[in-house]
Design a protein around this motif. Structure first.
Motif, mmCIF file in Angstrom:
data_model
loop_
_atom_site.group_PDB
_atom_site.id
_atom_site.type_symbol
_atom_site.label_atom_id
_atom_site.label_comp_id
_atom_site.label_asym_id
_atom_site.label_seq_id
_atom_site.Cartn_x
_atom_site.Cartn_y
_atom_site.Cartn_z
ATOM 1 N N GLU A 23 51.101 156.014 13.629
ATOM 2 C CA GLU A 23 50.898 156.295 15.051
ATOM 3 C C GLU A 23 51.690 157.539 15.477
ATOM 4 N N LEU A 24 52.874 157.704 14.909
ATOM 5 C CA LEU A 24 53.724 158.853 15.209
ATOM 6 C C LEU A 24 53.343 160.092 14.390
ATOM 7 N N GLY A 25 52.431 159.923 13.433
ATOM 8 C CA GLY A 25 52.019 161.042 12.592
ATOM 9 C C GLY A 25 53.071 161.460 11.589
ATOM 10 N N LEU A 26 53.900 160.509 11.166
ATOM 11 C CA LEU A 26 54.989 160.798 10.229
ATOM 12 C C LEU A 26 54.589 160.445 8.800
ATOM 13 N N SER A 27 55.048 161.266 7.868
ATOM 14 C CA SER A 27 54.928 160.904 6.458
ATOM 15 C C SER A 27 56.039 159.902 6.143
ATOM 16 N N GLN A 28 55.955 159.278 4.980
ATOM 17 C CA GLN A 28 57.039 158.384 4.569
ATOM 18 C C GLN A 28 58.346 159.153 4.469
ATOM 19 N N ALA A 29 58.286 160.378 3.968
ATOM 20 C CA ALA A 29 59.499 161.190 3.818
ATOM 21 C C ALA A 29 60.105 161.519 5.183
ATOM 22 N N GLU A 30 59.267 161.832 6.160
ATOM 23 C CA GLU A 30 59.768 162.141 7.502
ATOM 24 C C GLU A 30 60.387 160.908 8.155
ATOM 25 N N ALA A 31 59.741 159.764 8.002
ATOM 26 C CA ALA A 31 60.294 158.518 8.553
ATOM 27 C C ALA A 31 61.619 158.191 7.872
ATOM 28 N N ALA A 32 61.667 158.396 6.568
ATOM 29 C CA ALA A 32 62.889 158.127 5.817
ATOM 30 C C ALA A 32 64.027 159.018 6.295
ATOM 31 N N GLU A 33 63.733 160.296 6.504
ATOM 32 C CA GLU A 33 64.765 161.220 6.963
ATOM 33 C C GLU A 33 65.294 160.794 8.336
ATOM 34 N N ARG A 34 64.404 160.408 9.229
ATOM 35 C CA ARG A 34 64.817 159.947 10.563
ATOM 36 C C ARG A 34 65.714 158.711 10.479
ATOM 37 N N ALA A 35 65.423 157.836 9.503
ATOM 38 C CA ALA A 35 66.153 156.574 9.374
ATOM 39 C C ALA A 35 67.380 156.691 8.471
ATOM 40 N N GLY A 36 67.556 157.825 7.822
ATOM 41 C CA GLY A 36 68.658 157.970 6.879
ATOM 42 C C GLY A 36 68.435 157.160 5.617
ATOM 43 N N LEU A 37 67.173 157.058 5.217
ATOM 44 C CA LEU A 37 66.791 156.305 4.028
ATOM 45 C C LEU A 37 66.076 157.233 3.065
ATOM 46 N N THR A 38 65.721 156.705 1.916
ATOM 47 C CA THR A 38 64.916 157.479 0.975
ATOM 48 C C THR A 38 63.438 157.174 1.203
ATOM 49 N N GLN A 39 62.601 158.101 0.762
ATOM 50 C CA GLN A 39 61.155 157.860 0.850
ATOM 51 C C GLN A 39 60.792 156.630 0.033
ATOM 52 N N ALA A 40 61.461 156.432 -1.087
ATOM 53 C CA ALA A 40 61.184 155.268 -1.931
ATOM 54 C C ALA A 40 61.471 153.969 -1.181
ATOM 55 N N LYS A 41 62.524 153.954 -0.361
ATOM 56 C CA LYS A 41 62.854 152.748 0.411
ATOM 57 C C LYS A 41 61.762 152.472 1.437
ATOM 58 N N ILE A 42 61.275 153.508 2.118
ATOM 59 C CA ILE A 42 60.178 153.331 3.080
ATOM 60 C C ILE A 42 58.946 152.801 2.358
ATOM 61 N N SER A 43 58.680 153.329 1.183
ATOM 62 C CA SER A 43 57.542 152.868 0.386
ATOM 63 C C SER A 43 57.688 151.387 0.037
ATOM 64 N N ARG A 44 58.898 150.974 -0.344
ATOM 65 C CA ARG A 44 59.130 149.563 -0.682
ATOM 66 C C ARG A 44 58.971 148.677 0.554
ATOM 67 N N VAL A 45 59.447 149.148 1.705
ATOM 68 C CA VAL A 45 59.299 148.381 2.950
ATOM 69 C C VAL A 45 57.820 148.214 3.272
ATOM 70 N N GLU A 46 57.072 149.319 3.212
ATOM 71 C CA GLU A 46 55.647 149.267 3.546
ATOM 72 C C GLU A 46 54.837 148.500 2.508
ATOM 73 N N GLY A 47 55.361 148.366 1.315
ATOM 74 C CA GLY A 47 54.691 147.593 0.273
ATOM 75 C C GLY A 47 55.134 146.145 0.245
ATOM 76 N N ALA A 48 55.947 145.757 1.235
ATOM 77 C CA ALA A 48 56.474 144.393 1.334
ATOM 78 C C ALA A 48 57.305 144.030 0.111
ATOM 79 N N ASP A 49 57.926 145.051 -0.512
ATOM 80 C CA ASP A 49 58.745 144.829 -1.700
ATOM 81 C C ASP A 49 60.234 144.829 -1.397
ATOM 82 N N ALA A 50 60.601 144.995 -0.123
ATOM 83 C CA ALA A 50 62.014 145.041 0.246
ATOM 84 C C ALA A 50 62.282 143.991 1.314
ATOM 85 N N VAL A 51 63.369 143.280 1.167
ATOM 86 C CA VAL A 51 63.789 142.313 2.180
ATOM 87 C C VAL A 51 64.684 143.062 3.165
#
Length: 87
Positions: A23-51
């Motif tokens: 909705e915000l037009g962000l890539s995983q990398a952009e969202a990760a940078e905003r959150a202080g996380l890695t793109q891989a962590k965002i990918s795991r969250v979106e893949g329901a692989d992270a608690v």
């Protein structure tokens, strides 16, 4: 909470993060940078692989400029980001 309910909750959270990021037009990398996380962590969250931890939930809500609402009931889970009003 049953294993099935935990999976439903993880999937609902993953979808909410994905939907709000898109909705915000962000890539995983952009969202990760905003959150202080890695793109891989965002990918795991979106893949329901992270608690998600409470600090992670807060970081994601801030990064996605939204409040995070989670409703849990016996047979229903709802996870929703509510956009902050434009300033």
């Amino acid at each position: 909470m049953t294993e099935r309910a935990e999976i439903r909750l993880a999937m609902a959270f993953a979808k909410a993060v994905y939907d709000r990021r898109r909705e915000l037009g962000l890539s995983q990398a952009e969202a990760a940078e905003r959150a202080g996380l890695t793109q891989a962590k965002i990918s795991r969250v979106e893949g329901a692989d992270a608690v998600p931890t409470l600090p992670l939930l807060r970081r994601l809500a801030r990064a996605l400029n939204a409040s995070l609402n989670i409703a849990l009931d016996d047979d229903h889970e709802e996870v929703k980001f509510v956009a902050h009003p434009a300033a």
